[in-house]
Design an enzyme around this catalytic site. Structure first.
Site, short mmCIF file in Angstrom:
data_model
loop_
_atom_site.label_atom_id
_atom_site.label_comp_id
_atom_site.label_asym_id
_atom_site.label_seq_id
_atom_site.Cartn_x
_atom_site.Cartn_y
_atom_site.Cartn_z
N GLU A 1 -21.28 -32.96 10.34
CA GLU A 1 -21.03 -33.25 11.76
C GLU A 1 -21.18 -31.98 12.60
O GLU A 1 -20.21 -31.50 13.23
CB GLU A 1 -19.64 -33.86 11.93
CG GLU A 1 -19.53 -35.21 11.25
CD GLU A 1 -18.23 -35.95 11.58
OE1 GLU A 1 -17.26 -35.29 12.00
OE2 GLU A 1 -18.20 -37.17 11.42
N GLU B 1 -20.69 -42.06 6.90
CA GLU B 1 -19.23 -42.20 6.83
C GLU B 1 -18.77 -43.33 7.74
O GLU B 1 -19.26 -43.46 8.86
CB GLU B 1 -18.51 -40.94 7.36
CG GLU B 1 -18.63 -39.70 6.55
CD GLU B 1 -17.89 -38.53 7.22
OE1 GLU B 1 -16.95 -38.77 8.01
OE2 GLU B 1 -18.26 -37.39 6.96
C1 GAL Z 1 -15.33 -37.10 10.04
C2 GAL Z 1 -15.55 -35.96 9.08
C3 GAL Z 1 -14.84 -36.16 7.77
C4 GAL Z 1 -13.45 -36.64 8.01
C5 GAL Z 1 -13.49 -37.90 8.83
C6 GAL Z 1 -12.14 -38.49 9.11
O1 GAL Z 1 -15.46 -36.68 11.35
O2 GAL Z 1 -16.92 -35.77 8.82
O3 GAL Z 1 -14.84 -34.94 7.06
O4 GAL Z 1 -12.74 -35.64 8.67
O5 GAL Z 1 -14.06 -37.60 10.07
O6 GAL Z 1 -12.24 -39.66 9.89
#
Ligand code: GAL
Length: 659
Positions: free
Chosen positions: A150, A307
């Protein structure tokens, strides 16, 4: 471009075994097999373990993790591990720490405490990538590189002296000479003229409004710095492993600091992270927008959901858990909109650290849980959908989306603080979603020739070439709907004179004399029954038909909606029902139909189509009522032919269509 070597759709998530004893790893891989996990992202936050002190690397544990995964048939999306530097870097090189707008240093102790323009950080970053890539180039588990994480998430804008130097270099590249910069920044105003490059600073805390073009250029520069960081890593990876695709995970739809189209164009495979805004009852529409924008960043090609969450996150004020079935609907909605898989943060819920209350595939409570059962079901769903891999989403509609327009439209000292770019863009996307129309979110530089309908929300800043392309699309028969406060300035944020909306005056056949923004909470009625808020303006429809007028408010009686041929102009911000009506009306005029006409509200339909012409119709029922469809086909999820099909409350079907 190298492709992802994986059979079928990807399923898995971030795997952080360094947080667990080795016995747990054995259980992890057994459970991954049980759930059908095919791909995990490893090492994202491992820098401090992999390089415990400057230049000393320890890879033993990671070797074992990759071997274990490979032995169990699980492929690895290997992180370059550069997302968060270890504490020793800040101690040895405090100048690598980021400084915020108000001059405060952001210290280590969380994550991503580095200045994106730091040459010291860059040297250590690239050195680590060389080591990781060199060591694992031939590892059989490796199928993809995951650059950083990110990019820009917590540190996109740094105002330190190192950043100031980098900003000046960027400005020299952009403008060549100081005179050009002074022109572009309109520095004759407020005694701002620069006589030496060294006088130029990032837009730090100022007594009053900072120069808008300086602010805009700082957004551009900061975005470019993130793209440069990605490139620096990617180039090392490409040299060492030209056959392995390189990605980094975006945060769309609404991550403002980094231009998703610019960075997307640099990747072999575009990936995205999306988290529901838990308390928003329409958060599945925001999800759709994230997916549609990611597809735009991928140029229409399939992409990968890197994710999302199995249930609650930990970082919102109230972290609402997902309802039964919601995980499945969310994952498959991303797949419907072009993702070739569904990955999550994270595999196993942490015991310690700031994310211990974030959901995972394996919850704290173990496998006798709703989440684990739904994870396993999703694993088999994705396996059943393997043939859709590589197919592309069908759409006849585009929404023009642009980061420069976003950055500039939202600057201070504008007619109203209430007109927010993201809100307007969300509004038109939501209206199209509700009309059952799939929209691609594309940049103003995109090829528009395939679209029948092009919606242009508040394109405040537009370059001449983009305005011409849009006019050409309208000339060729596409319907173009442009909303208020578009076409106002050129690329330097200088007003286009002669009446608004400067760049689109001829296309639209209108001339706006003066803006009449509304008071907080004030609304205006339109003659077609719609309600406007935030904005009104005094429009002269010199060469356009007036489709609706303002009935009241500051410009009562004046045009609110105009049309010149296929070019429509909306001179306010409509509340949802009116906006839905307008979008449906323009879509009808453009000959654009819903993917499945007549779907009940809250039911989503999207079609992907394979290179062989086979259509895959995804229908997702977000409501509590069964929905009967007027279409049918072979449901890949159940293996049953449905003619016509019904989608049960909360359920999803994916029809392979015949003919
Ligand atoms: C994303 C990040 C992850 C984790 C996740 C939690 O922004 O890439 O490492 O922190 O959020 O929702």
């Amino acid at each position: 471009m190298p492709a992802l070597r994986l059979d079928g759709l990807a399923f898995g998530g971030d795997y952080n075994p360094e947080q667990w004893p080795r016995e747990t790893w054995t259980e992890d891989v057994a459970l991954m097999r049980e759930a059908g996990v095919s791909l995990v992202s490893v090492g994202i936050f491992s820098w401090a373990l992999l390089e415990p002190s400057e230049g000393r690397y320890e890879f033993g544990w990671l070797d074992d993790v990759l071997d274990l995964l490979h032995a169990n048939g699980i492929a690895v999306d290997l992180a370059t591990a550069t997302a968060s530097p270890p504490p020793w870097l800040a101690r040895a090189h405090p100048e690598t720490l980021p400084v915020d707008h108000d001059g405060r240093t952001l210290w280590p102790g969380a994550r991503q405490a580095y200045c994106p323009s730091s040459p010291v950080f860059r040297a250590r970053q690239v050195a680590l990538v060389e080591q990781v890539a060199g060591r694992y180039a031939r590892h059989p588990a490796l199928v993809m590189w995951h650059v950083s994480n990110e990019l820009g998430c917590h540190n996109a804008h740094c105002y330190c002296d190192v950043s100031a130097e980098a900003f000046r270099r960027w400005l020299r590249d952009r403008y060549g000479g100081l005179d050009t910069l002074n022109q572009a920044w309109a520095t004759s105003f407020w005694s701002q003229r620069y006589h030496d490059w060294a006088e130029i600073l990032p837009p730090r805390l100022t007594p009053t409004f900072a120069n808008p073009t300086q602010q805009l250029d700082f957004w551009r520069f900061s975005s470019d710095e993130q793209v440069a960081s990605f490139r620096a890593e990617r180039d090392v990876l490409r040299r060492i492993t030209p056959d392995i695709p390189v990605t980094t995970n975006l945060m769309l739809p609404m991550f403002k600091p980094v231009d998703g189209f610019a960075i997307g164009a640099e990747m072999d495979l575009v990936s995205n992270d999306h988290y529901l805004r838990a308390e928003d009852p329409d958060n599945h529409i925001d999800l759709a927008m994230g997916a549609d924008l990611t597809r735009g960043a991928a140029g229409g090609a399939p992409w990968l959901l890197m994710e999302h969450s199995t249930s609650a996150v930990n970082w919102q004020p109230r972290n609402i858990a997902k309802q039964p079935g919601q995980l499945r609907r969310n994952s498959l909605a991303h797949v419907a909109r072009g993702s070739d898989g569904a990955l999550f943060f994270q595999w196993r819920a942490s015991r310690g650290g700031a994310e211990k209350f974030h959901s995972a595939l394996v919850p704290h409570a173990g496998t006798d849980t709703k989440v684990w059962r739904e994870v396993c079901r999703l694993g088999s769903d994705l396996a059943a959908l393997r043939e859709i891999r590589g197919s592309r989403v069908e759409s006849q509609t585009a929404i023009l989306f642009d980061w420069s327009a976003w950055w500039s439209a939202d600057l201070d000292a504008h007619p109203t603080a209430d007109l927010r770019y993201a809100d307007v863009a969300r509004g038109v996307h939501r209206a199209l979603w509700r009309a059952g129309i799939t929209a691609d979110l594309v940049p103003p530089t995109a090829d528009l020739s395939g679209y029948r309908l092009i919606v242009v929300p508040t394109l405040y800043l537009v370059e001449d070439a983009a305005a011409e392309r849009l006019a050409a699309a309208a000339e060729n028969g596409a319907h173009v709907l442009i909303t208020a406060f578009s076409g106002i300035v050129d690329e330097h944020d200088h007003v286009r004179l002669g009446g608004y909306p400067g760049a689109f005056r001829d296309l639209l056949g209108v001339r706006v004399e003066e803006f009449f923004p509304l008071r907080a909470g004030e609304t205006v009625r339109l003659s077609d029954g719609a309600t406007g808020r935030v904005w009104s303006e005094l429009v002269h429809a010199d060469a356009a038909d007036v489709e609706a007028t303002f009935l009241d408010g500051p410009v009562g009686g004046g045009p609110a909606l105009t049309r010149r041929g296929t070019a429509w102009y909306l001179a306010t911000v409509l509340e949802d029902p009116g906006l839905h009506g307008l979008v449906a009306r323009v879509a009808t005029a453009a000959g654009v139909q819903a993917v499945v006409p007549g779907l009940p509200p809250g039911v989503e339909a999207v079609r992907r189509r394979g290179a062989d012409g086979v259509g895959y119709l995804f229908v997702i029922n977000h409501t509590g009522t069964d929905a009967a469809l007027a279409v049918g086909g072979h449901d890949l999820l159940t293996g049953v032919d449905r003619q016509p099909a019904t989608v049960a409350a909360g359920d999803v079907i994916v029809l392979r269509e015949s003919g």
